[in-house]
Every structure is written in structure tokens, then in C-alpha cells.
Design an enzyme around this catalytic site. Structure first.
Site, mmCIF file in Angstrom:
data_model
loop_
_atom_site.group_PDB
_atom_site.id
_atom_site.type_symbol
_atom_site.label_atom_id
_atom_site.label_comp_id
_atom_site.label_asym_id
_atom_site.label_seq_id
_atom_site.Cartn_x
_atom_site.Cartn_y
_atom_site.Cartn_z
ATOM 1 N N THR A 67 0.834 -1.205 0.000
ATOM 2 C CA THR A 67 0.000 0.000 0.000
ATOM 3 C C THR A 67 0.868 1.254 0.000
ATOM 4 O O THR A 67 0.578 2.228 -0.703
ATOM 5 C CB THR A 67 -0.923 0.002 1.225
ATOM 6 O OG1 THR A 67 -1.746 -1.175 1.205
ATOM 7 C CG2 THR A 67 -1.826 1.225 1.225
ATOM 8 N N ASP A 111 -6.355 -3.415 -3.642
ATOM 9 C CA ASP A 111 -5.740 -4.350 -2.700
ATOM 10 C C ASP A 111 -6.435 -5.707 -2.803
ATOM 11 O O ASP A 111 -7.619 -5.780 -3.154
ATOM 12 C CB ASP A 111 -5.855 -3.795 -1.282
ATOM 13 C CG ASP A 111 -4.885 -4.451 -0.326
ATOM 14 O OD1 ASP A 111 -3.990 -5.189 -0.785
ATOM 15 O OD2 ASP A 111 -5.014 -4.228 0.897
ATOM 16 N N THR A 160 -1.549 -10.898 -1.754
ATOM 17 C CA THR A 160 -0.753 -11.718 -0.840
ATOM 18 C C THR A 160 -0.683 -13.159 -1.331
ATOM 19 O O THR A 160 0.046 -13.966 -0.755
ATOM 20 C CB THR A 160 -1.371 -11.701 0.570
ATOM 21 O OG1 THR A 160 -2.744 -12.118 0.493
ATOM 22 C CG2 THR A 160 -1.318 -10.307 1.176
ATOM 23 N N ARG A 219 5.466 -3.517 9.247
ATOM 24 C CA ARG A 219 4.243 -3.241 10.003
ATOM 25 C C ARG A 219 4.369 -3.744 11.433
ATOM 26 O O ARG A 219 3.953 -3.069 12.387
ATOM 27 C CB ARG A 219 3.040 -3.891 9.313
ATOM 28 C CG ARG A 219 1.712 -3.628 10.026
ATOM 29 C CD ARG A 219 0.574 -4.325 9.307
ATOM 30 N NE ARG A 219 0.376 -3.761 7.976
ATOM 31 C CZ ARG A 219 -0.300 -4.385 7.014
ATOM 32 N NH1 ARG A 219 -0.796 -5.593 7.219
ATOM 33 N NH2 ARG A 219 -0.440 -3.817 5.830
#
Length: 343
Positions: A67, A111, A160, A219
Site C-alpha cells: 500500500t 488491494d 498476498t 508493520r
């Protein structure tokens, strides 16, 4: 539900911090040097020609910066960014509404693009290749397809699970980037940069300690930094030293390899309850009181990547490294046979 989704629900302020910690320019993006250089060349060539860049597919595990890269592309191109996701687009009309609202040069970020509904996916083929959508008006024999021209735009798809992408969709991307887990040195730089943005005075060895327990994922590194910050502030430590970082991470049950409570529960059950295996996934999940999907999608990939567990045709087994990580010696003959590995 992934860890990141749980955290966002439990701590809404964390999503705001995550947004504030994102780099805004490609030069500020730590790690992924190969992808960064390749993407930089794609953007620079597009600016040189005065055209929109080719469509870009970003593939890799959650939390590695897909992102963020899409946002950086929009900033570098001085373009608007539109964000949506595959699961949110349930009908072709939903996608058509998004596409027809784009301006020339816009960046559209989708996404989890592998979860796009099939009718929307087929509509996207034409939009990506010919910058056109056919809107069907009416039903049955009287239905009419009205072609609508679209301005040139750049689609950035993120996934993913690249293996679930249909070949025709994957082949329409001009540039595909595979994001890998980050090296500890790169994560250390990310922790130090994020600490400056958060106003946290952290020593270099403490930042490296957090980075080493972050499972190669920015993250997670930023999330652990926020928890260490909380511990230091409440404990009255104006400067975060390595001792405070270790104490905070132990409090939150994150060990030196990055295993959390769930990971250790799975590994402990495998070694203590089932003598190292082999044991079936459903039985292992029942033994720790978790759903099968949680074990297979959250805990198992990291345990396998760290060489603590293996999947075999007969079930899950603990490796000698897994036994030793729990402070136990593996029983004789516990090394799994390569012939037992599940293809």
C-alpha cells in the site's frame, strides 16, 4: 482475520500512526532495494515520455509495504490516488463506477486483487488494455453494450497470494514486483526513522532489538515500537535503551525470534503433547483452542520459515531447532525425513 486486522480494530489510533509513519517518497522507502530501483526506473521513464506508467502488480506477504508503494507512486507522479479492494467490488458495475470516475494519469490501487469477482475481473481486462469499459444497458435479448472511453490511468494491484491470480489478469501487468521479508538492518533503519516521527528517543541497539523480533515485517516493527514507547513512557524512561526494549517485548510475549503467544503455544503443543509429531493440523488447532485457518495462515508460515516446524505428508512435525528453542533436547530420531515432506 489477520493480525493486522485485529490490531486495527483493537487500536484505531494505531492505523493513524501507521499512516503517519509511511514514507512519502521512493528515496525514503527503506528496504526492498531491487524493487525500489526497478519501480523508480518505471516511474522515471513514464515521466520522461509524459505518459502514465504501465500497470503494476505488487506481490508479497502482508505488512511489507504494498500500500505504501502505491501511495508513493501517486506522489511521485503528482497524481490522484483512488483506493479500493477486491472483496469490496462484488459486481462489474461497482468497478465500472470507479473506472469512469478516474481522471487522466490517476493511480488506482486495488488491494487483494486476487479476490476480485469474476464479472469485475473480465471488465478490468478491457479497461487495462484498451482503456475502455462496456456498460450493458437493459436485460435479455434487448440488452445493449455501450462503450465508454477511459482516460489513461495506472492500475496498481496488490496480492498476498499471487498463485490465485488468473493468468490473463497477471499477464496484463507491465511490471510485477515480488516483495520479500526485510533484513534486520533495514528494519532497524525503519524503527529509527519511525521513532523520530513519533518523538521517541531510542538508542540504536534498542532499535535493532525491536527489528530483530519483527519477523522481517515493517508493520510489525512499527507496532512493536509503539508498545515499547508505551512501556518507556509509563515507566518514566525518557530514553529507550535495550534493557527497556527487552522488558517491554517480554511483557507483550514476543521472544527473541519474534514468536508470540500463539506461535509458542503451537510449538509447545507439538513438542509436549504430541512428542514432536507428526500430527494433523486440525488436531493441533484443537489442542491450542484456535481455528484451523488461524494456525495455517498466521502461526505456521512463520514457524516453517524459521525452521522450527515442518509440514510432511503425515502431518506437522517439530524440527530439532524447534525443540531447542523451547529449551528442550529433541528425542533421538526426531529429525524429519525429507521423503516425508508434503509437496
Amino acid at each position: 482475520m489477520e493480525h493486522s486486522e485485529v490490531d486495527a480494530l483493537a487500536h484505531p489510533e494505531d492505523s493513524e500512526f501507521e499512516s503517519a509513519l509511511r514514507p512519502k517518497r521512493l528515496d525514503d522507502f527503506h528496504g526492498q532495494p531491487r524493487v525500489r530501483d526497478q519501480l523508480g526506473l518505471v516511474l522515471e521513464a513514464a515521466r520522461f515520455r509524459g505518459t502514465s506508467p504501465d500497470h503494476v502488480l505488487l506481490s508479497g506477504p502482508p505488512g511489507l509495504g504494498k500500500t505504501t508503494l502505491a501511495m508513493i507512486m501517486a506522489v511521485e507522479l503528482d497524481s490522484n490516488l483512488r483506493i479500493s479492494s477486491g472483496p469490496a467490488i462484488t459486481h462489474a458495475g461497482d468497478l465500472a463506477a470507479i473506472l469512469t470516475g478516474l481522471d487522466a494519469g490517476d493511480v488506482l490501487f486495488l488491494d487483494e486483487i486476487h479476490r476480485l469477482a469474476r464479472p469485475a475481473e473480465e471488465l478490468l481486462y478491457l479497461a487495462m488494455e484498451d482503456f475502455r469499459v462496456d456498460v450493458v444497458v437493459g436485460k435479455g435479448p434487448g440488452a445493449t453494450a455501450i462503450p465508454i472511453e477511459l482516460p489513461p490511468f495506472t492500475l496498481v494491484g496488490a496480492t498476498t497470494r499471487a498463485g490465485l491470480l488468473p493468468g490473463p489478469l497477471r499477464d496484463r501487468f507491465g511490471f510485477t514486483a515480488q516483495l520479500d521479508f526485510y533484513a534486520a538492518a533495514d528494519l532497524g533503519g525503519i524503527v529509527r526513522t519511525s521513532a523520530r516521527k513519533l518523538g521517541v528517543d531510542i538508542r540504536s541497539d534498542a532499535a535493532d532489538e525491536i527489528a530483530g523480533r519483527s519477523r522481517g515485517t515493517p508493520r510489525i516493527a512499527n507496532r512493536l515500537l509503539r508498545r515499547v514507547r508505551d512501556y518507556a513512557q509509563v515507566g518514566g524512561h525518557p530514553v529507550v535503551a535495550v534493557a527497556e526494549a527487552r522488558q517491554a517485548l517480554e511483557l507483550y510475549e514476543v521472544d527473541e525470534l519474534g514468536l508470540d503467544r500463539l506461535d509458542r503455544s503451537v510449538l509447545t503443543a507439538l513438542c509436549k503433547l504430541f512428542a514432536g509429531g507428526p500430527v494433523g493440523l486440525s488436531t493441533l488447532a484443537l489442542s491450542v483452542g484456535e481455528e484451523v485457518e488461524t494456525i495455517s495462515e498466521v502461526a505456521e508460515p512463520f514457524l516453517i520459515r524459521e525452521g522450527l516446524m515442518m509440514r510432511t505428508a503425515r502431518g506437522r512435525v517439530a524440527t530439532p531447532a524447534g525443540w531447542r528453542h523451547l529449551g528442550m533436547e529433541p528425542p533421538a530420531g526426531s529429525t524429519p525425513s525429507l521423503f516425508d515432506e508434503d509437496a
